[in-house]
Design an enzyme around this catalytic site. Structure first.
Site, PDB file in Angstrom:
ATOM      1  N   GLY A   1      -4.012  -1.525   3.229  1.00 24.27           N
ATOM      2  CA  GLY A   1      -2.577  -1.690   3.114  1.00 24.27           C
ATOM      3  C   GLY A   1      -1.833  -0.832   4.113  1.00 24.27           C
ATOM      4  O   GLY A   1      -2.406   0.036   4.775  1.00 24.27           O
TER       5      GLY A   1
ATOM      6  N   GLY B   1       2.207   1.019   4.598  1.00 29.20           N
ATOM      7  CA  GLY B   1       3.542   1.278   4.089  1.00 29.20           C
ATOM      8  C   GLY B   1       4.357   2.042   5.107  1.00 29.20           C
ATOM      9  O   GLY B   1       3.974   2.151   6.279  1.00 29.20           O
TER      10      GLY B   1
ATOM     11  N   ASP C   1       7.688   5.931  -8.168  1.00 27.45           N
ATOM     12  CA  ASP C   1       7.614   4.629  -7.496  1.00 27.45           C
ATOM     13  C   ASP C   1       6.651   3.717  -8.250  1.00 27.45           C
ATOM     14  O   ASP C   1       5.740   3.132  -7.663  1.00 27.45           O
ATOM     15  CB  ASP C   1       7.185   4.786  -6.043  1.00 27.45           C
ATOM     16  CG  ASP C   1       7.579   3.581  -5.179  1.00 27.45           C
ATOM     17  OD1 ASP C   1       8.323   2.711  -5.694  1.00 27.45           O
ATOM     18  OD2 ASP C   1       7.145   3.499  -4.032  1.00 27.45           O
TER      19      ASP C   1
END
Length: 358
Positions: A34, A36, A168
């Site tokens: 991933g 971010g 988050d």
């Protein structure tokens, strides 16, 4: 405002810049999991012990792609992982490496990248898994939702006990262990303030800086609603943050947040747009109409409504939620016997946010 992670599951690692020699020597990069705003997460093999790990590369420079991560941010993230190292539903910290700072006189004031090595828990996140289940017509049973919620709440309770707010909580930041047929997965980006709009607690929309762990339990309540809804989409949606705020209060009711705001005092000045919206929302919501008893039992609804309570003063903490009758030992057969989350291979939650000052 934190931007959502851009997860590019299965992307070949070869497209990314090489790691520093000392990192390449130790870790064989296998797959990007991933990406971010702070960096990238990779699946890798630790050559020292032949263990599969997750390596989070935090950018030491701000180049328009990533937000610069300095020593303070690195220390907070490592401290958070270390404090929660013993919980089975929180990824385990393994190691940390920091690239050497650029040499003085080369015209650069940037730090080198940092590398946090963690337990590898899976390669897909809960959002992907929910969407996949929806596509294949496999809704979550209430018992499955209860099992997932038990693990999420236990992980959050442990982090709060350690003095850490996640800030988050959302499906993209929940890794589903791929050691079982339930495999799904992902990674996590650290939020500099507090969660994206669809998971942001009402008091944060109102600009409160005096918040506690119940901003996390609100996010867990949002995930619970999404699991029950079965669409794979965010439960509270809107084109703008203002739309999301009005939508969520319309669903859960604004009585609690109005009580939290209190009556407007004479001479207190102009109210913010968010406060105006809150004052104009109906006091009673329609959450029970969205999830009638045929979808969610009364005991389950007590948990959901308690997590999605608009007043932070009376919203359930993680510890309080786990004491509700819904989580007692009278479970249905399809949930199965209670075991360690890691042995069952259900969820691993990445807690890599900032430690509190406690």
């Amino acid at each position: 405002m934190a931007s959502s992670a851009r997860w590019s599951l299965g992307t070949a690692a070869a497209v990314d810049a090489p790691w520093p020699p000392e990192i390449e020597e130790r870790y064989e990069r296998l797959q990007k999991l991933g990406e971010g705003i702070f960096g990238r997460v990779y699946k890798a093999r630790d050559r020292a012990n032949n263990r599969i790990v997750a390596v989070k590369q935090l950018s030491g420079r701000s180049d328009g792609t990533f937000v610069q991560t300095g020593f303070l941010e690195l220390a907070r993230e490592v401290t958070s992982l270390h404090r929660c190292r013993s919980h089975p539903s929180i990824v385990r910290f393994r190691n940390v490496h920091a690239e050497k700072r650029a040499a003085v006189g080369d015209g650069s004031d940037d730090d080198g990248d940092s590398f946090i090595v963690m337990e590898y828990a899976g390669r897909m996140n809960l959002r992907v898994y929910m969407v996949s289940r929806g596509i294949h017509g496999m809704p979550f049973s209430e018992a499955e939702v209860r099992g997932i919620m038990r693990q999420l709440l236990a992980a959050v309770e442990a982090s709060h006990h350690a003095g850490i707010l996640h800030r988050d909580i959302k499906p993209e930041n929940v890794v589903v262990d791929d050691a079982t047929p339930m495999a799904a997965g992902g990674g996590r980006e650290c939020s500099p303030l507090a969660t994206s709009d669809a998971y942001r607690a009402p008091e944060l929309f109102l600009g409160s800086a005096d918040y506690d762990g119940r901003v996390d339990t609100w996010g867990i309540g949002c995930i619970m609603a999404e699991l029950l809804a079965g669409t794979g989409a965010a439960f509270f949606e809107g084109k703008t943050a203002e739309d999301v705020f009005a939508n969520m209060l319309g669903v859960v009711g604004a009585r609690g947040i109005k009580d939290w705001l209190g009556p407007r005092q004479p001479g207190s000045g102009r109210r913010s747009a968010a406060e105006e919206r809150a004052r104009g929302c109906p006091e009673t919501g329609r959450l029970r109409k969205v999830f009638p008893e045929k979808v969610l039992s009364q005991a389950g609804f007590e948990v959901l409504s308690g997590l999605l309570e608009s007043s932070p003063k009376i919203r359930l903490t993680a510890a309080e939620a786990l004491q509700k009758p819904w989580f007692n030992d009278q479970r249905t057969d399809d949930e199965g016997p209670r075991e360690s989350p890691r042995r069952r291979g259900l969820l691993g939650v990445c807690f890599m946010s900032c430690a509190t000052d406690d």
